[in-house]
Design a protein around this motif. Structure first.
Motif, PDB file in Angstrom:
ATOM      1  N   SER A  13    -114.407  41.748  23.720  1.00 31.67           N
ATOM      2  CA  SER A  13    -114.189  42.662  24.867  1.00 31.67           C
ATOM      3  C   SER A  13    -114.187  41.951  25.968  1.00 31.67           C
ATOM      4  CB  SER A  13    -115.548  43.377  24.823  1.00 31.67           C
ATOM      5  OG  SER A  13    -115.241  44.349  25.914  1.00 31.67           O
ATOM      6  N   LYS A  16    -110.809  40.130  26.204  1.00 25.29           N
ATOM      7  CA  LYS A  16    -109.600  41.170  26.646  1.00 25.29           C
ATOM      8  C   LYS A  16    -109.590  41.569  28.045  1.00 25.29           C
ATOM      9  CE  LYS A  16    -108.443  44.671  23.937  1.00 25.29           C
ATOM     10  NZ  LYS A  16    -108.465  45.807  22.784  1.00 25.29           N
ATOM     11  N   ASP A  17    -110.890  41.807  28.551  1.00 21.32           N
ATOM     12  CA  ASP A  17    -110.930  41.975  29.917  1.00 21.32           C
ATOM     13  C   ASP A  17    -110.564  41.039  31.148  1.00 21.32           C
ATOM     14  OD1 ASP A  17    -112.125  44.497  29.318  1.00 21.32           O
ATOM     15  OD2 ASP A  17    -114.066  43.944  29.498  1.00 21.32           O
ATOM     16  N   ALA A  64    -101.867  48.873  27.738  1.00 19.63           N
ATOM     17  CA  ALA A  64    -103.401  48.378  27.872  1.00 19.63           C
ATOM     18  C   ALA A  64    -104.194  48.870  29.427  1.00 19.63           C
ATOM     19  CB  ALA A  64    -104.144  47.262  27.287  1.00 19.63           C
ATOM     20  N   GLU A  67    -103.955  52.382  30.401  1.00 21.61           N
ATOM     21  CA  GLU A  67    -104.893  53.149  29.530  1.00 21.61           C
ATOM     22  C   GLU A  67    -106.497  52.951  30.139  1.00 21.61           C
ATOM     23  OE1 GLU A  67    -104.570  52.136  25.432  1.00 21.61           O
ATOM     24  OE2 GLU A  67    -102.488  52.891  25.327  1.00 21.61           O
ATOM     25  N   GLU A  68    -106.642  51.783  30.504  1.00 22.94           N
ATOM     26  CA  GLU A  68    -107.911  51.536  30.721  1.00 22.94           C
ATOM     27  C   GLU A  68    -108.148  51.630  32.368  1.00 22.94           C
ATOM     28  OE1 GLU A  68    -111.050  47.562  31.476  1.00 22.94           O
ATOM     29  OE2 GLU A  68    -109.859  47.836  29.400  1.00 22.94           O
ATOM     30  N   LYS A  69    -107.567  51.075  33.175  1.00 22.48           N
ATOM     31  CA  LYS A  69    -107.665  51.093  34.696  1.00 22.48           C
ATOM     32  C   LYS A  69    -106.982  52.535  35.350  1.00 22.48           C
ATOM     33  CE  LYS A  69    -110.050  47.747  36.251  1.00 22.48           C
ATOM     34  NZ  LYS A  69    -111.183  48.088  36.997  1.00 22.48           N
ATOM     35  N   GLU A  72    -109.198  55.493  34.540  1.00 26.22           N
ATOM     36  CA  GLU A  72    -110.446  55.646  35.236  1.00 26.22           C
ATOM     37  C   GLU A  72    -109.979  56.310  36.586  1.00 26.22           C
ATOM     38  OE1 GLU A  72    -113.141  52.415  37.989  1.00 26.22           O
ATOM     39  OE2 GLU A  72    -112.078  51.707  36.143  1.00 26.22           O
TER      40      GLU A  72
END
Length: 201
Positions: A13, A16-17, A64, A67-69, A72
């Protein structure tokens, strides 16, 4: 055995971050097309196979990030634009929260703004377009719901939703570029100038 598995999951994790955040910074500075996979790997201190393992490709990395930021930001806007029969109050909340998100995520916000202006026929544009449409829907739904109370808006809801989306985006960008100071008075002025245009319609 379970503890080792948890540590491995945490490390994956974190890796990836780190790659995501490194890519966001590079994309914000140079644009999606201006950054190659090797540059991302060099800045992230990883090998190409590692990037491909986690994301499949540069396009997968962009997906990605969105999808993530992007998710949010989407949730923040969705909560801000919840219809509560308070047109000015909701507009103010949307603008304030957009600015705050931009302040907390300046590189992603700059990159997102560049994607908003991108041609949707480009590789990045095709990946970003579904997310862009979801954001636009939040704004259009809010203005359509508000039109019963703001009579002058009838028939122009989609136009005003696009104008306010562009306005909030531009103001937040000016703030993180240090060309505009975030103050209550500034936000009040932006909102009331916009509302005057709607009412004068």
């Amino acid at each position: 055995m379970e503890e080792k598995s948890e540590k491995a999951s945490v490390k994956i994790s974190e890796t990836k971050d780190f790659i995501l955040n490194t890519a966001i910074t590079l994309f914000a500075k140079k644009g999606f097309d201006g950054v190659g996979v090797q540059e991302i790997c060099t800045e992230s201190k990883i090998t190409k196979p590692t990037l491909y393992y986690y994301f499949g490709s540069k396009n997968g990395l962009l997906s990605a990030i969105i999808e993530e930021k992007g998710f949010e930001f989407f949730k923040i806007l969705q909560r801000s634009a919840e219809y509560k029969h308070d047109f000015i109050g909701s507009l103010t909340k949307i603008l304030e929260n957009t600015i705050q998100f931009a302040i907390e995520n300046p590189d992603f916000y700059r990159f997102q703004c560049s994607l908003n202006a991108a041609c949707f026929e480009s590789e990045a544009g095709k990946i970003y377009e579904p997310f862009f449409c979801k954001i636009q829907t939040i704004f259009s739904d809010f203005f359509l719901n508000s039109s019963n109370e703001i009579g002058n808006m009838k028939g122009k809801e989609l136009l005003f939703s696009k104008i306010f989306f562009q306005t909030s985006q531009a103001v937040a960008l000016e703030v993180i570029q240090n060309r505009l100071e975030k103050t209550d008075n500034m936000i009040f002025s932006v909102i009331h100038s916009f509302v005057y245009g709607v009412v004068a319609g």
